[in-house]
Design a protein around this motif. Structure first.
Motif, mmCIF file in Angstrom:
data_model
loop_
_atom_site.group_PDB
_atom_site.id
_atom_site.type_symbol
_atom_site.label_atom_id
_atom_site.label_comp_id
_atom_site.label_asym_id
_atom_site.label_seq_id
_atom_site.Cartn_x
_atom_site.Cartn_y
_atom_site.Cartn_z
ATOM 1 N N TYR A 28 0.825 -1.212 0.000
ATOM 2 C CA TYR A 28 0.000 0.000 0.000
ATOM 3 C C TYR A 28 0.859 1.263 0.000
ATOM 4 O O TYR A 28 0.497 2.260 -0.628
ATOM 5 C CB TYR A 28 -0.961 0.010 1.185
ATOM 6 C CG TYR A 28 -2.117 -0.951 1.014
ATOM 7 C CD1 TYR A 28 -2.930 -0.894 -0.108
ATOM 8 C CD2 TYR A 28 -2.389 -1.917 1.978
ATOM 9 C CE1 TYR A 28 -3.988 -1.765 -0.271
ATOM 10 C CE2 TYR A 28 -3.449 -2.798 1.825
ATOM 11 C CZ TYR A 28 -4.246 -2.715 0.694
ATOM 12 O OH TYR A 28 -5.289 -3.582 0.530
ATOM 13 N N THR A 29 1.982 1.234 0.681
ATOM 14 C CA THR A 29 2.894 2.370 0.665
ATOM 15 C C THR A 29 3.413 2.601 -0.750
ATOM 16 O O THR A 29 3.537 3.740 -1.206
ATOM 17 C CB THR A 29 4.069 2.137 1.636
ATOM 18 O OG1 THR A 29 3.545 1.986 2.957
ATOM 19 C CG2 THR A 29 5.061 3.286 1.608
ATOM 20 N N TRP A 30 3.688 1.530 -1.453
ATOM 21 C CA TRP A 30 4.245 1.591 -2.808
ATOM 22 C C TRP A 30 3.184 1.973 -3.839
ATOM 23 O O TRP A 30 3.413 2.837 -4.683
ATOM 24 C CB TRP A 30 4.863 0.234 -3.134
ATOM 25 C CG TRP A 30 5.445 0.087 -4.503
ATOM 26 C CD1 TRP A 30 6.145 1.007 -5.226
ATOM 27 C CD2 TRP A 30 5.378 -1.077 -5.319
ATOM 28 N NE1 TRP A 30 6.529 0.491 -6.434
ATOM 29 C CE2 TRP A 30 6.058 -0.805 -6.518
ATOM 30 C CE3 TRP A 30 4.821 -2.334 -5.147
ATOM 31 C CZ2 TRP A 30 6.189 -1.728 -7.540
ATOM 32 C CZ3 TRP A 30 4.948 -3.263 -6.159
ATOM 33 C CH2 TRP A 30 5.633 -2.957 -7.338
ATOM 34 N N GLY A 45 -0.331 2.706 -3.170
ATOM 35 C CA GLY A 45 -1.479 3.489 -2.721
ATOM 36 C C GLY A 45 -2.658 2.614 -2.320
ATOM 37 O O GLY A 45 -2.647 1.399 -2.486
ATOM 38 N N ARG A 46 -3.701 3.270 -1.798
ATOM 39 C CA ARG A 46 -4.869 2.552 -1.277
ATOM 40 C C ARG A 46 -6.100 2.684 -2.167
ATOM 41 O O ARG A 46 -7.207 2.356 -1.750
ATOM 42 C CB ARG A 46 -5.192 3.040 0.130
ATOM 43 C CG ARG A 46 -4.138 2.641 1.133
ATOM 44 C CD ARG A 46 -4.653 2.791 2.551
ATOM 45 N NE ARG A 46 -3.740 2.165 3.491
ATOM 46 C CZ ARG A 46 -3.829 0.905 3.906
ATOM 47 N NH1 ARG A 46 -4.785 0.133 3.469
ATOM 48 N NH2 ARG A 46 -2.964 0.422 4.766
ATOM 49 N N GLY A 47 -5.935 3.130 -3.398
ATOM 50 C CA GLY A 47 -7.073 3.271 -4.297
ATOM 51 C C GLY A 47 -7.630 1.952 -4.780
ATOM 52 O O GLY A 47 -8.725 1.900 -5.345
#
Length: 123
Positions: A25-27, A29-31
């Motif tokens: 998720y850091t890499w 994103g959370r979309g």
């Protein structure tokens, strides 16, 4: 003894799921539920490899199989998380993303398991 192996593998698998999904998720994103997809694909691949190695190639004891296949991979992969994330996408009227997540998870995870079996048979 197998129950202890499963519990220990489950604890380690849960931590690995957290670390891998958080990094993903850091890499990315959370979309989109990339973290869940990542752990499910990696877990499916590992299941394919370990299934062949532990059941066909090596003489492993039942505790090692329980630790890795039931405990670790059972806690590492996240079908319940996948289900609720897909439901949330549907509820948020993101049907395309929900279908992509569901279809992609099934197809890519089965393909990863197949690749793992192929690799495991070559070892």
């Amino acid at each position: 003894m197998q129950a202890i192996a499963i519990a220990a593998g489950g604890a380690f698998g849960a931590l690995m799921r957290y670390w891998v999904s958080t990094a993903t998720y850091t890499w990315l994103g959370r979309g989109f539920p990339w973290g869940t997809l990542m752990v499910n694909v990696l877990g499916s691949f590992a299941m394919g490899v370990l299934y062949v190695l532990l059941l066909d190639r090596l003489t492993s004891g039942p505790e090692l199989r329980a630790f890795l296949l039931i405990g670790f991979l059972g806690a590492f992969t996240t079908f319940s998380t996948f289900s609720i994330e897909t439901f949330n996408l549907i509820e948020d009227a993101q049907l395309g993303r929900a279908l992509l997540n569901a279809g992609g998870s099934v197809i890519v995870c089965i393909a990863a398991a197949w690749l793992g079996v192929v690799l495991g048979r070559q070892i």
